[in-house]
Design an enzyme around this catalytic site. Structure first.
Site, PDB file in Angstrom:
ATOM      1  N   ARG A  67     -11.198  -0.482  15.054  1.00 48.01           N
ATOM      2  CA  ARG A  67     -11.329   0.050  13.699  1.00 48.01           C
ATOM      3  C   ARG A  67     -12.262  -0.892  12.953  1.00 48.01           C
ATOM      4  O   ARG A  67     -13.359  -1.134  13.432  1.00 48.01           O
ATOM      5  CB  ARG A  67      -9.909   0.142  13.096  1.00 48.01           C
ATOM      6  CG  ARG A  67      -9.763   1.101  11.953  1.00 48.01           C
ATOM      7  CD  ARG A  67      -8.298   1.327  11.576  1.00 48.01           C
ATOM      8  NE  ARG A  67      -7.621   0.114  11.127  1.00 48.01           N
ATOM      9  CZ  ARG A  67      -6.334   0.084  10.743  1.00 48.01           C
ATOM     10  NH1 ARG A  67      -5.605   1.177  10.744  1.00 48.01           N
ATOM     11  NH2 ARG A  67      -5.789  -1.039  10.338  1.00 48.01           N
ATOM     12  N   CYS A 110      11.706  25.445   1.697  1.00 42.81           N
ATOM     13  CA  CYS A 110      10.776  26.028   0.726  1.00 42.81           C
ATOM     14  C   CYS A 110       9.984  24.914   0.052  1.00 42.81           C
ATOM     15  O   CYS A 110      10.193  23.738   0.323  1.00 42.81           O
ATOM     16  CB  CYS A 110      11.538  26.814  -0.326  1.00 42.81           C
ATOM     17  SG  CYS A 110      12.658  28.051   0.365  1.00 42.81           S
ATOM     18  N   LYS A 162       0.837  -1.206   0.000  1.00 40.42           N
ATOM     19  CA  LYS A 162       0.000   0.000   0.000  1.00 40.42           C
ATOM     20  C   LYS A 162       0.874   1.261   0.000  1.00 40.42           C
ATOM     21  O   LYS A 162       2.069   1.193   0.284  1.00 40.42           O
ATOM     22  CB  LYS A 162      -0.930  -0.012   1.219  1.00 40.42           C
ATOM     23  CG  LYS A 162      -0.202   0.083   2.555  1.00 40.42           C
ATOM     24  CD  LYS A 162      -1.156  -0.208   3.718  1.00 40.42           C
ATOM     25  CE  LYS A 162      -0.428  -0.168   5.046  1.00 40.42           C
ATOM     26  NZ  LYS A 162      -1.240  -0.715   6.148  1.00 40.42           N
ATOM     27  N   HIS A 192      -6.044  -7.536  13.367  1.00 36.38           N
ATOM     28  CA  HIS A 192      -4.872  -6.651  13.286  1.00 36.38           C
ATOM     29  C   HIS A 192      -4.447  -6.250  14.693  1.00 36.38           C
ATOM     30  O   HIS A 192      -5.288  -5.905  15.518  1.00 36.38           O
ATOM     31  CB  HIS A 192      -5.261  -5.417  12.454  1.00 36.38           C
ATOM     32  CG  HIS A 192      -4.107  -4.565  12.031  1.00 36.38           C
ATOM     33  ND1 HIS A 192      -2.961  -5.059  11.468  1.00 36.38           N
ATOM     34  CD2 HIS A 192      -3.937  -3.217  12.070  1.00 36.38           C
ATOM     35  CE1 HIS A 192      -2.135  -4.055  11.185  1.00 36.38           C
ATOM     36  NE2 HIS A 192      -2.699  -2.933  11.545  1.00 36.38           N
ATOM     37  N   ARG A 208       1.314 -10.815   7.385  1.00 29.19           N
ATOM     38  CA  ARG A 208       1.260  -9.625   6.519  1.00 29.19           C
ATOM     39  C   ARG A 208       2.465  -8.745   6.858  1.00 29.19           C
ATOM     40  O   ARG A 208       2.500  -8.104   7.909  1.00 29.19           O
ATOM     41  CB  ARG A 208      -0.040  -8.849   6.772  1.00 29.19           C
ATOM     42  CG  ARG A 208      -1.314  -9.673   6.564  1.00 29.19           C
ATOM     43  CD  ARG A 208      -2.566  -8.802   6.684  1.00 29.19           C
ATOM     44  NE  ARG A 208      -2.660  -8.103   7.947  1.00 29.19           N
ATOM     45  CZ  ARG A 208      -3.346  -8.533   9.014  1.00 29.19           C
ATOM     46  NH1 ARG A 208      -4.020  -9.675   8.968  1.00 29.19           N
ATOM     47  NH2 ARG A 208      -3.375  -7.808  10.127  1.00 29.19           N
ATOM     48  N   ASP A 230      10.170  23.799  -2.983  1.00 32.19           N
ATOM     49  CA  ASP A 230      10.912  22.979  -3.934  1.00 32.19           C
ATOM     50  C   ASP A 230      12.405  22.893  -3.658  1.00 32.19           C
ATOM     51  O   ASP A 230      13.135  22.266  -4.412  1.00 32.19           O
ATOM     52  CB  ASP A 230      10.729  23.546  -5.347  1.00 32.19           C
ATOM     53  CG  ASP A 230       9.293  23.941  -5.581  1.00 32.19           C
ATOM     54  OD1 ASP A 230       8.452  23.031  -5.601  1.00 32.19           O
ATOM     55  OD2 ASP A 230       9.007  25.148  -5.683  1.00 32.19           O
TER      56      ASP A 230
END
Ligand SMILES: *Cc1c(COP(=O)(O)O)cnc(C)c1O
Length: 374
Positions: free
Chosen positions: A138, A314, A40, A167, A223, A316
């Site tokens: 969850r 900044c 993911k 989980h 997992r 970039d």
């Protein structure tokens, strides 16, 4: 992989797929059960297609994703092994699960009924993994309510009962009590299924920290996410022997300039030179996922030494102070994350400084930073 990859930039994430493969092989051998590799969030920033293809080639059982788009990218790349969508979803996503043959976590009557209806219409089978909430608060059904929902899955003709899973919420913490409470609840759910003669093919509970620490929670699949990329989830834990970091965030110096004493640097002048200082620019900013705050927290490696990022990062680019005795020039390699000579900037330390974890650091290296594969 992204549409930006073809454009030249002087920053990139270097990813060693041989090491990725090696990490998976070591995990497979050590856990001695099936392995789902979690890809993911663009494979925790490392590139979902390249990592997915490598994982498939290494013979893993499944890939884990968080969105339908991620699964589609993998299918378009020709990946054929099962893909599991592992998060809560809207019912409007169900049609794509069936179309793209994606396994999904399920725990409500509505989900199963919708899946059954749509699969029937499509002439296909939906692939559900019953999700138990053993503590995370969850997604999932509570262990004591497993019987009712299992009956619904069993009776849905167009839904295959592919798995049962849960989980961990504290598998990385020193106190293991709640891990064992979660295992106990999971066992209770398994007992309920057994009494109903249901034995789904995939039984899985462990994430990275759990698969390293709790052999009893490996069942018939684990997992594995963050450690597959050679990243630790805690600084004082050890990966399996031989596992290595696969990603290094690099850049090149694009400017070196000497500023006089008392000269401001960057927006709002959060840094001022205290003497004549040599200032370098690296073309990495917050739009690349390199955060602006807290001020003064960022360090990079240059010629094997730690140098400070000064002033506000900044959008970039950002500025570094080059030590007076260092002969640094344009095009010299800078390490934002990873090793250079004898020093190493750990993603965990960056996470600490940014007030988050290293998952967040990696997942947010933005799409415009090219991924370069070795
Ligand atoms: C992300 C995720 C994982 C992987 O977690 P790591 O700590 O990176 O190993 C495992 N299972 C589920 C359900 C997840 O969402």
């Amino acid at each position: 992989m992204s549409e930006y990859d073809d454009y030249l930039r002087n920053t990139w994430l270097e990813v060693d797929l041989n090491k990725f493969q090696q990490n998976i092989e070591i995990i497979k051998e050590k856990v001695n059960t099936r392995v789902l590799v979690v890809v993911k969030a663009n494979a925790y920033g490392h590139g979902i297609v390249e990592c997915g293809l490598t994982a498939e080639k290494t013979g893993v059982a499944m890939l884990g994703v968080a969105t339908v788009g991620e699964a589609s990218l993998l299918r378009k790349a020709g990946i054929q092994i099962p893909i599991l969508r592992m998060t809560a979803f809207g019912l409007n996503e169900m049609e794509s699960f069936i179309e793209e043959d994606i396994h999904f976590f399920a725990w409500t009557k509505e989900q199963i009924e919708t899946a059954n209806e749509l699969a029937k219409k499509a002439g296909k089978k939906a692939k559900a993994h019953l999700k138990i909430d053993t503590g995370m608060g969850r997604a999932g059904v509570f262990a004591e309510d497993v019987g009712a929902i299992a009956t619904i899955i069993q009776n849905a003709k167009y839904v295959d009962f592919e798995g049962i899973c849960s989980h961990f919420h504290t598998a990385d913490m020193p106190d293991t009590d709640s891990v064992f409470r979660q295992i106990e609840k999971f066992e209770r759910a398994l007992d309920t299924l057994k009494a109903m003669d249901i034995e789904p093919p995939y039984i899985h509970l462990s994430n990275s920290p759990a698969l390293l620490r709790f052999k009893e929670a490996r069942y018939n699949m684990v997992r594995t996410g963050v450690i597959t990329y050679g990243q630790y989830y805690e600084s004082d834990t050890e990966l399996f022997e031989g596992m290595e970091t696969i990603g290094t965030w690099k850049a090149k110096l694009v400017s070196v300039k000497t500023l006089p004493k008392d000269h401001g640097i960057s927006y709002s002048v959060k840094y001022r030179t205290s003497k004549e200082e040599k200032i370098g620019i690296i073309p990495v900013g917050y739009a690349d996922g390199y955060r602006r705050r807290p001020l003064g927290a960022n360090e990079v490696l240059l010629h094997g030494r730690r140098v400070s990022v000064v002033g506000s990062v900044c959008m970039d680019q950002c500025m570094i102070v080059i030590p007076g005795d260092m002969d640094a020039k344009i095009d010299d390699e800078v390490i934002l994350m990873g090793g250079q000579e004898d020093d190493y900037i750990d993603s965990l330390d960056i996470g600490d400084k940014w007030g988050t974890n290293n998952y967040d650091v990696f997942a947010n290296i933005s799409a415009r930073v090219p991924r370069i594969y070795k």
